[in-house]
Scaffold this motif. Structure first.
Motif, PDB file in Angstrom:
ATOM      1  N   UNK A  33      -6.712  16.372   7.390  1.00 17.34           N
ATOM      2  CA  UNK A  33      -6.370  16.071   6.107  1.00 17.34           C
ATOM      3  C   UNK A  33      -6.188  14.562   5.647  1.00 17.34           C
ATOM      4  N   UNK A  34      -6.498  14.131   4.478  1.00 15.67           N
ATOM      5  CA  UNK A  34      -6.571  12.716   3.935  1.00 15.67           C
ATOM      6  C   UNK A  34      -5.504  12.681   2.746  1.00 15.67           C
ATOM      7  N   UNK A  35      -5.169  11.600   2.798  1.00 12.45           N
ATOM      8  CA  UNK A  35      -4.207  11.091   1.831  1.00 12.45           C
ATOM      9  C   UNK A  35      -4.633  10.875   0.396  1.00 12.45           C
ATOM     10  N   UNK A  36      -3.858  10.767  -0.686  1.00 14.11           N
ATOM     11  CA  UNK A  36      -4.188  10.235  -1.991  1.00 14.11           C
ATOM     12  C   UNK A  36      -3.778   8.722  -2.140  1.00 14.11           C
ATOM     13  N   UNK A  37      -4.592   7.868  -2.291  1.00 13.07           N
ATOM     14  CA  UNK A  37      -4.175   6.550  -2.601  1.00 13.07           C
ATOM     15  C   UNK A  37      -3.561   6.326  -3.914  1.00 13.07           C
ATOM     16  N   UNK A  38      -2.104   5.733  -3.860  1.00 16.20           N
ATOM     17  CA  UNK A  38      -1.299   5.495  -5.015  1.00 16.20           C
ATOM     18  C   UNK A  38      -1.310   4.264  -5.471  1.00 16.20           C
ATOM     19  N   UNK A  39      -1.287   3.581  -4.426  1.00 15.88           N
ATOM     20  CA  UNK A  39      -1.033   1.890  -4.803  1.00 15.88           C
ATOM     21  C   UNK A  39      -1.916   0.854  -3.660  1.00 15.88           C
ATOM     22  N   UNK A  99       1.019  -1.199  -0.023  1.00 19.44           N
ATOM     23  CA  UNK A  99      -0.043  -0.002   0.036  1.00 19.44           C
ATOM     24  C   UNK A  99       0.980   1.186   0.017  1.00 19.44           C
ATOM     25  N   UNK A 100       0.406   2.076  -0.912  1.00 20.34           N
ATOM     26  CA  UNK A 100       1.265   3.480  -0.843  1.00 20.34           C
ATOM     27  C   UNK A 100       0.314   4.480  -0.782  1.00 20.34           C
ATOM     28  N   UNK A 101       0.375   5.727  -0.023  1.00 22.72           N
ATOM     29  CA  UNK A 101      -0.459   6.518  -0.139  1.00 22.72           C
ATOM     30  C   UNK A 101       0.405   8.193  -0.045  1.00 22.72           C
ATOM     31  N   UNK A 102      -0.142   9.169  -0.608  1.00 21.11           N
ATOM     32  CA  UNK A 102       0.634  10.257  -0.833  1.00 21.11           C
ATOM     33  C   UNK A 102      -0.008  11.610  -0.316  1.00 21.11           C
ATOM     34  N   UNK A 103       0.902  12.456   0.488  1.00 25.00           N
ATOM     35  CA  UNK A 103       0.488  13.627   0.868  1.00 25.00           C
ATOM     36  C   UNK A 103       1.243  14.696   0.149  1.00 25.00           C
ATOM     37  N   UNK A 104       0.584  15.678  -0.580  1.00 27.60           N
ATOM     38  CA  UNK A 104       1.239  16.596  -1.549  1.00 27.60           C
ATOM     39  C   UNK A 104       2.054  17.718  -0.547  1.00 27.60           C
ATOM     40  N   UNK A 105       1.366  18.059   0.644  1.00 27.64           N
ATOM     41  CA  UNK A 105       1.956  19.089   1.520  1.00 27.64           C
ATOM     42  C   UNK A 105       0.834  20.471   1.369  1.00 27.64           C
ATOM     43  N   UNK A 106       0.035  20.199   0.332  1.00 28.49           N
ATOM     44  CA  UNK A 106      -1.221  21.143  -0.015  1.00 28.49           C
ATOM     45  C   UNK A 106      -2.340  21.231   1.118  1.00 28.49           C
ATOM     46  N   UNK A 107      -3.040  22.257   1.261  1.00 23.14           N
ATOM     47  CA  UNK A 107      -4.077  22.341   1.971  1.00 23.14           C
ATOM     48  C   UNK A 107      -5.003  21.241   1.821  1.00 23.14           C
ATOM     49  N   UNK A 108      -5.248  20.492   2.851  1.00 27.28           N
ATOM     50  CA  UNK A 108      -6.394  19.230   2.848  1.00 27.28           C
ATOM     51  C   UNK A 108      -5.563  18.066   2.485  1.00 27.28           C
ATOM     52  N   UNK A 109      -4.034  18.325   2.055  1.00 18.17           N
ATOM     53  CA  UNK A 109      -3.435  16.849   1.748  1.00 18.17           C
ATOM     54  C   UNK A 109      -2.133  17.096   2.640  1.00 18.17           C
ATOM     55  N   UNK A 110      -2.277  17.547   3.560  1.00 20.20           N
ATOM     56  CA  UNK A 110      -0.833  17.640   4.586  1.00 20.20           C
ATOM     57  C   UNK A 110      -0.703  16.821   5.518  1.00 20.20           C
ATOM     58  N   UNK A 111       0.521  15.911   5.550  1.00 19.65           N
ATOM     59  CA  UNK A 111       0.781  14.897   6.365  1.00 19.65           C
ATOM     60  C   UNK A 111       0.722  15.276   7.924  1.00 19.65           C
ATOM     61  N   UNK A 112       1.054  16.733   7.950  1.00 24.96           N
ATOM     62  CA  UNK A 112       1.079  17.186   9.444  1.00 24.96           C
ATOM     63  C   UNK A 112      -0.271  17.110  10.229  1.00 24.96           C
ATOM     64  N   UNK A 113      -1.543  17.092   9.457  1.00 21.43           N
ATOM     65  CA  UNK A 113      -2.686  17.337   9.892  1.00 21.43           C
ATOM     66  C   UNK A 113      -3.563  16.230   9.631  1.00 21.43           C
TER      67      UNK A 113
END
Length: 312
Positions: free
Chosen positions: A259-265, A56-70
């Motif tokens: 914030x939520x991650x984008x599923x990559x794999x 499984x791989x998920x991605x956080x871009x660091x942009x608002x709504x997709x930031x790993x810190x939150x």
């Protein structure tokens, strides 16, 4: 007779056999990520190269709504301004009724106490909106609520409906608010504060029926998609008064969802070698990839981050 050493040897062998075939075991997650470029102009894609051993791989871009810190706790954004708009319809419009849009900062939140509602200070903002006069949806227009806000106090939004006595068999007027948006302006742009829904953004409207428990109880409801204020069908010798009052809304700070991650794999997906993302706004971002292997009883996870600078 079997000796102690023979017995222990057998136990060790059995333990080894079961541990090697334990379906609960999980492979250690291994993930490596690097970018072709870490400094790019806005609007140019960043190519991330990916290798490793993860299902499984998920991605956080660091942009608002997709930031790993939150990812676990949402951000708190100061509210700079609030705006309200809604859509409404009115059926059986020939029957006499009155409708109001009201705001309060001193209602105590006791929806079961009609006296508390009457005692509260309600500011009439009806004239700032266009209310429906037919069964065709009417856009209310947008009102800034800034002049009605008192720092540190919650804001209550109310729709008040008065239905007058009905002398015929026709139905009572039905006022439906089927779309509502309370919007906040923040440093990160426009953000939704509340709507008519059952989500975390719900405005939490409660029906307060002044005729509840009597022969003049209304047929008003709040659902996941609308607020309907409607008196008792005729003929009636008395009228109805019904309110729909929101929950107390914080006007100082907007508490965002995590914030939520984008599923990559996914587990069934083939291994990926590259992932591409485009940043549209200049700034510094921390791109984060989370790789994991999971079984019913175990999880192995690895986190990889890359600093990306996006130029104007």
């Amino acid at each position: 007779m079997r000796t102690y050493s023979n017995i222990m040897g057998s136990v060790f062998l059995l333990t080894s056999m079961f541990s090697c075939n334990d379906p609960m075991e999980v492979d250690n997650a291994e993930l490596d990520v690097w970018a072709d470029e870490v400094v790019v102009p806005a609007g140019k894609s960043v190519v991330f190269n990916v290798s490793g051993n993860v299902k499984l791989i998920s991605f956080y871009s660091g942009e608002s709504g997709n930031d790993y810190r939150y990812k676990d706790v949402g951000r708190q954004l100061p509210i700079e301004s609030l705006e309200l708009n809604f859509g409404s319809l009115l059926s059986n419009a020939k029957q006499k009724s009155e409708r109001y849009v009201l705001l309060s900062t001193d209602f105590n939140g006791n929806y079961k106490d009609i006296g508390a509602i009457q005692k509260a200070t309600w500011q009439d903002v009806t004239s700032h909106f266009t209310l429906a006069e037919s069964n065709n949806e009417t856009e209310s227009g947008t009102l800034s609520l800034d002049e009605f806000v008192i720092p540190g106090k919650p804001l209550y939004i109310a729709f008040r409906y008065l239905c007058f006595p009905i002398t015929s068999e026709s139905g009572a007027p039905s006022w439906r608010i089927n779309r509502l948006l309370l919007n906040a302006k923040t440093e990160e742009g426009d953000m939704k504060v509340a709507d008519i829904s059952t989500t975390a953004y719900t405005a939490g409207f409660n029906i307060v029926d002044f005729g509840k428990g009597t022969n003049m109880e209304s047929i008003s409801i709040v659902s996941a998609s609308l607020v309907r204020l409607q008196g008792k069908d005729g003929p009636t010798e008395q009228g109805n008064e019904v309110w729909a009052i929101s929950k107390g809304i914080d006007t100082g700070v907007l508490s965002l969802l995590p914030d939520v991650a984008v599923p990559v794999k996914g587990v069934a997906d083939a291994d990926i070698r590259q992932y591409v993302h485009m940043y549209m706004a200049p700034g510094r971002y921390t791109a984060v990839f989370v790789g994991s292997n999971i079984t019913a009883g175990h999880r192995s996870e690895v986190v990889k981050s890359i600093e990306i600078e996006v130029l104007p």
